[in-house]
Design an enzyme around this catalytic site. Structure first.
Site, mmCIF file in Angstrom:
data_model
loop_
_atom_site.group_PDB
_atom_site.id
_atom_site.type_symbol
_atom_site.label_atom_id
_atom_site.label_comp_id
_atom_site.label_asym_id
_atom_site.label_seq_id
_atom_site.Cartn_x
_atom_site.Cartn_y
_atom_site.Cartn_z
ATOM 1 N N ARG A 1 0.849 -1.187 0.000
ATOM 2 C CA ARG A 1 0.000 0.000 0.000
ATOM 3 C C ARG A 1 0.886 1.239 0.000
ATOM 4 O O ARG A 1 1.852 1.322 0.774
ATOM 5 C CB ARG A 1 -0.894 0.035 1.247
ATOM 6 C CG ARG A 1 -2.051 -0.937 1.233
ATOM 7 C CD ARG A 1 -3.108 -0.581 0.175
ATOM 8 N NE ARG A 1 -4.234 -1.487 0.186
ATOM 9 C CZ ARG A 1 -4.358 -2.574 -0.588
ATOM 10 N NH1 ARG A 1 -3.413 -2.884 -1.464
ATOM 11 N NH2 ARG A 1 -5.439 -3.325 -0.505
ATOM 12 N N GLU B 1 -4.234 6.610 -5.290
ATOM 13 C CA GLU B 1 -4.486 5.966 -6.593
ATOM 14 C C GLU B 1 -5.820 6.430 -7.178
ATOM 15 O O GLU B 1 -6.773 6.604 -6.425
ATOM 16 C CB GLU B 1 -4.504 4.443 -6.407
ATOM 17 C CG GLU B 1 -3.138 3.926 -6.036
ATOM 18 C CD GLU B 1 -3.134 2.427 -5.721
ATOM 19 O OE1 GLU B 1 -4.141 1.748 -5.989
ATOM 20 O OE2 GLU B 1 -2.129 1.959 -5.196
ATOM 21 N N HIS C 1 -0.933 -0.733 -9.920
ATOM 22 C CA HIS C 1 -1.526 -1.668 -8.941
ATOM 23 C C HIS C 1 -1.855 -3.010 -9.607
ATOM 24 O O HIS C 1 -3.002 -3.440 -9.651
ATOM 25 C CB HIS C 1 -2.779 -1.056 -8.292
ATOM 26 C CG HIS C 1 -3.100 -1.665 -6.960
ATOM 27 N ND1 HIS C 1 -3.461 -0.928 -5.856
ATOM 28 C CD2 HIS C 1 -3.113 -2.953 -6.535
ATOM 29 C CE1 HIS C 1 -3.681 -1.731 -4.828
ATOM 30 N NE2 HIS C 1 -3.482 -2.974 -5.221
HETATM 31 C C1 DGY Z 1 -5.335 -6.617 -2.555
HETATM 32 O O1 DGY Z 1 -5.873 -7.703 -2.739
HETATM 33 O O2 DGY Z 1 -5.469 -5.979 -1.524
HETATM 34 C C2 DGY Z 1 -4.464 -6.112 -3.639
HETATM 35 O O3 DGY Z 1 -4.029 -4.835 -3.394
HETATM 36 C C3 DGY Z 1 -5.120 -6.269 -4.995
HETATM 37 O O4 DGY Z 1 -4.084 -6.373 -5.925
#
Ligand code: DGY
Length: 295
Positions: free
Chosen positions: A214, A242, A260
């Site tokens: 993140r 994002e 992402h």
């Molecule tokens: C999640 O599953 O949290 C991821 O960030 C998706 O790619």
């Protein structure tokens, strides 16, 4: 059960839900289940809501506490995206460390005019030190893939790991010892801003930071400053706001940017949909949910 999804999720399993409304998260009295991809849910807008099925393992933006206070269950999709995310992490490690994207751009711009022996050097990956922040399922998948590169693998996390894949270090020590630092922690109040400007300065000159977890775990402004100064390199798949990417990064040669993509393979995304759908169907039948969050 009245189901609303924020988009059509990939794969044949989605069809098993029958009639699903695909729409943005606006107020609806009849909706009992929502399918979201870590989008914030204002529970007050959905008085009949019983389930939020998250398409993804991370649920930091949904507002789980408020939902649970109102008796709404939340599920996620753990396990199925570990390999895809670890693979993408390695793609970014290799691309950033070996200047792959920069090389590609030079070729396309017609700037490869001399011999291969004329400079454009990168740092060796084999034999260097990999630091992993968070040795959960994805961190472990990254550590297992490191064996082929003869890396010294270090990790940090709140609880010591029994997996035997890496040596433990305190976070500051890990930063100072790593040639490549990769982040695999969930976003929580404890990890928000964990890699702040003081800690970023602990990274060695020329070190490479990779983030497929993140964006908010790293102080983004401080990271941009380090990258603009050219002191470190980075491979970034996630960002604090994002889909916005800090403007200065767009023209920097020492950072590789992806949108992402961690779980972004067809097989993985279809498996995620499978879990989402199975949770909705379980709720409909009155069965136990497969992957409840924080239950
Ligand atoms: C999640 O599953 O949290 C991821 O960030 C998706 O790619």
């Amino acid at each position: 059960m009245k189901v609303l999804a924020t988009r059509r999720y990939p794969g044949p399993a989605f069809e098993e839900l029958g009639e699903v409304e695909v729409a943005p998260l606006a107020a609806r009295g009849d909706v009992e289940a929502l399918i979201v991809a870590n989008e914030p849910v204002d529970a007050a807008l959905f008085p009949s809501l019983r389930l939020v099925a998250n398409f993804g393992v991370g649920y930091d933006r949904i507002g789980v506490e408020e939902l649970r206070r109102r008796g709404v269950a939340v599920t996620n999709t753990p396990g199925v995206l570990d390999a895809a995310t670890a693979d993408l992490t390695w793609a970014l490690i290799l691309a950033a460390r070996r200047r792959v994207v920069e090389g590609d751009q030079r070729v396309r711009a017609g700037e490869w005019t001399g011999s291969w022996a004329d400079g454009f050097l990168a740092e060796e990956l084999t034999g260097s030190t990999l630091g992993i922040v968070g040795l959960g399922r994805i961190g472990q998948a990254v550590a297992r893939r490191a064996a082929g590169f003869d890396l010294r693998v270090l990790y940090t996390q709140r609880r010591r790991s029994e997996a035997g894949l890496a040596e433990y270090r305190e976070l500051d020590e890990l930063l100072a010892a790593s040639d490549v630092l990769t982040i695999h922690a969930p976003l929580t109040p404890e990890t928000r801003g964990l890699i702040d400007s003081r800690r970023l300065r602990l990274l060695r000159d020329g070190a490479c930071l990779v983030n497929t977890a993140r964006g908010e775990i790293v102080d983004e402004e401080a990271l941009v400053a380090e990258l603009v100064a050219g002191r470190i390199r980075a491979g970034l798949d996630v960002f604090a706001h994002e889909p916005q990417v800090p403007e200065p990064l767009l023209s920097l040669p020492n950072v590789v940017l992806t949108p992402h993509l961690g779980s972004g393979t067809r097989q993985t995304r279809e498996s995620m949909t499978r879990i989402v759908v199975d949770n909705v169907l379980a709720m409909e039948r009155g069965d136990e949910l497969l992957t409840p969050v924080g239950a």
